[in-house]
Enzyme design. Structure first.
Site, PDB file in Angstrom:
ATOM      1  N   LYS A 104       1.081  -1.101  -0.041  1.00  0.00           N
ATOM      2  CA  LYS A 104      -0.059  -0.114   0.013  1.00  0.00           C
ATOM      3  C   LYS A 104       0.841   1.220   0.050  1.00  0.00           C
ATOM      4  CE  LYS A 104      -3.068   2.754   2.751  1.00  0.00           C
ATOM      5  NZ  LYS A 104      -3.603   2.976   4.193  1.00  0.00           N
ATOM      6  N   GLY A 165      -7.928   9.348   9.999  1.00  0.00           N
ATOM      7  CA  GLY A 165      -8.330   9.321  11.339  1.00  0.00           C
ATOM      8  C   GLY A 165      -9.297  10.585  11.681  1.00  0.00           C
ATOM      9  N   ALA A 192      -9.316   5.626   4.420  1.00  0.00           N
ATOM     10  CA  ALA A 192      -9.172   6.791   5.266  1.00  0.00           C
ATOM     11  C   ALA A 192     -10.564   7.527   5.442  1.00  0.00           C
ATOM     12  CB  ALA A 192      -7.951   7.741   4.797  1.00  0.00           C
ATOM     13  N   GLY A 193     -10.834   8.074   6.815  1.00  0.00           N
ATOM     14  CA  GLY A 193     -11.711   8.964   6.856  1.00  0.00           C
ATOM     15  C   GLY A 193     -13.166   8.253   7.203  1.00  0.00           C
ATOM     16  N   ASN A 214      -9.249   1.521   9.949  1.00  0.00           N
ATOM     17  CA  ASN A 214      -8.286   1.490  11.107  1.00  0.00           C
ATOM     18  C   ASN A 214      -8.775   2.220  12.208  1.00  0.00           C
ATOM     19  OD1 ASN A 214      -4.731   0.991  11.310  1.00  0.00           O
ATOM     20  ND2 ASN A 214      -6.206   1.300  12.979  1.00  0.00           N
ATOM     21  N   THR A 215      -8.670   3.545  12.112  1.00  0.00           N
ATOM     22  CA  THR A 215      -9.261   4.520  13.344  1.00  0.00           C
ATOM     23  C   THR A 215     -10.519   4.082  13.752  1.00  0.00           C
ATOM     24  OG1 THR A 215      -7.456   6.068  12.673  1.00  0.00           O
ATOM     25  CG2 THR A 215      -9.092   6.503  14.586  1.00  0.00           C
TER      26      THR A 215
END
Length: 269
Positions: A104, A165, A192-193, A214-215
């Site tokens: 990635k 995040g 992301a986001g 992830n987050t």
């Protein structure tokens, strides 16, 4: 793998994966929490940041043993890299450490928004593709940059929904939908986001091929429960896309047929 995912797998670079969810492995409260989240989401791949995991102050005993135990394909990333040479070198190190050609590609151009560097990203991707990597570039929803990445050999893209995040969801729906429409044959994974499962479900309803989380999972009060919720949201969104949603209308239209309706309620024509 569910019967639905087996019949409709995520395919990247000719390889079929068991799930359309990809899961990050950083910032979990504990290894046990990470393990439970992987078990709950049953992701197609898990990402590993080579530079961050190798730092003595963040490495946790048993981390790599845990990943081996779950036997989920690894997707190393170049998180933290800010130059082309740095990203390329990190990718080569990751290939040696993890014995995989998957990468990635992250190349950050702004420290505040963590927005990818579009110019350097294309250059780094071209070099890595030439070196035999299966490159999944983390990019924005910019269509022209996406086309350039495809032109240099990237067979899939990972556009953001919002800055890393933030949990804001998809901040530019128009841009992402245009990217999907203009690159119909390129696998697109929203990365992301995203903050809640409905964000992921919406992207899947639009025809995106997967999401990377992830987050949103690691920082949830109950990461495993959130991982499971996201997996269900992704599956529901994909099923809705394949089912063919109705067209949106600007005015009301009765869902009840006129058969059996009193004649004085029917259109005289």
């Amino acid at each position: 793998m569910t019967s639905a995912s087996a019949a409709d797998p995520l395919t990247l670079y000719g390889v079929a994966f068991a799930s359309r969810v990809l899961l990050g492995t950083s910032r979990y409260p504990s290894l046990a929490s990470l393990s439970d989240s992987i078990e709950a989401a049953r992701p197609g791949m898990v990402t590993v940041a080579l530079r961050r995991q190798m730092q003595a102050d963040t490495a946790e005993a048993g981390f790599f043993d845990l990943l081996k135990r779950h036997a989920v394909p690894l997707l190393p990333n170049t998180a933290g890299c800010q130059t082309v040479d740095e990203a390329v070198t990190t990718a080569h190190m990751a290939r040696e450490v993890f014995e995989t050609e998957w990468i990635k590609l992250e190349l950050i151009g702004d420290d505040y928004t963590l927005q990818p560097d579009p110019i350097g990203l294309v250059e780094a991707a071209a070099r890595l593709v030439k070196d035999g990597f299966k490159v999944l570039p983390y990019c924005t929803e910019d269509l022209v940059v996406g086309r350039r990445l495809v032109d240099v050999g990237c067979e899939a893209l990972m556009p953001w929904g919002a800055p890393i995040g933030t949990g804001k969801g998809i901040v530019n729906p128009y841009g992402l939908r245009v990217l999907r429409e203009r690159l119909p044959d390129v696998p697109l994974i929203v990365d992301a986001g995203l903050g809640v499962p409905s964000h992921a479900c919406q992207a899947m309803e639009w025809g995106f091929d997967g999401v990377l989380l992830n987050t949103a999972v690691s920082q949830a009060t109950d990461p495993a429960a959130m991982a499971r919720a996201f997996a269900m949201g992704v599956e529901a969104g994909r099923a809705a896309y394949r089912a063919g949603p109705m067209d949106e209308r600007d005015s009301a239209q009765a869902s009840t047929p006129v058969v059996g309706m009193p004649f004085w309620h029917q259109d005289p024509g």
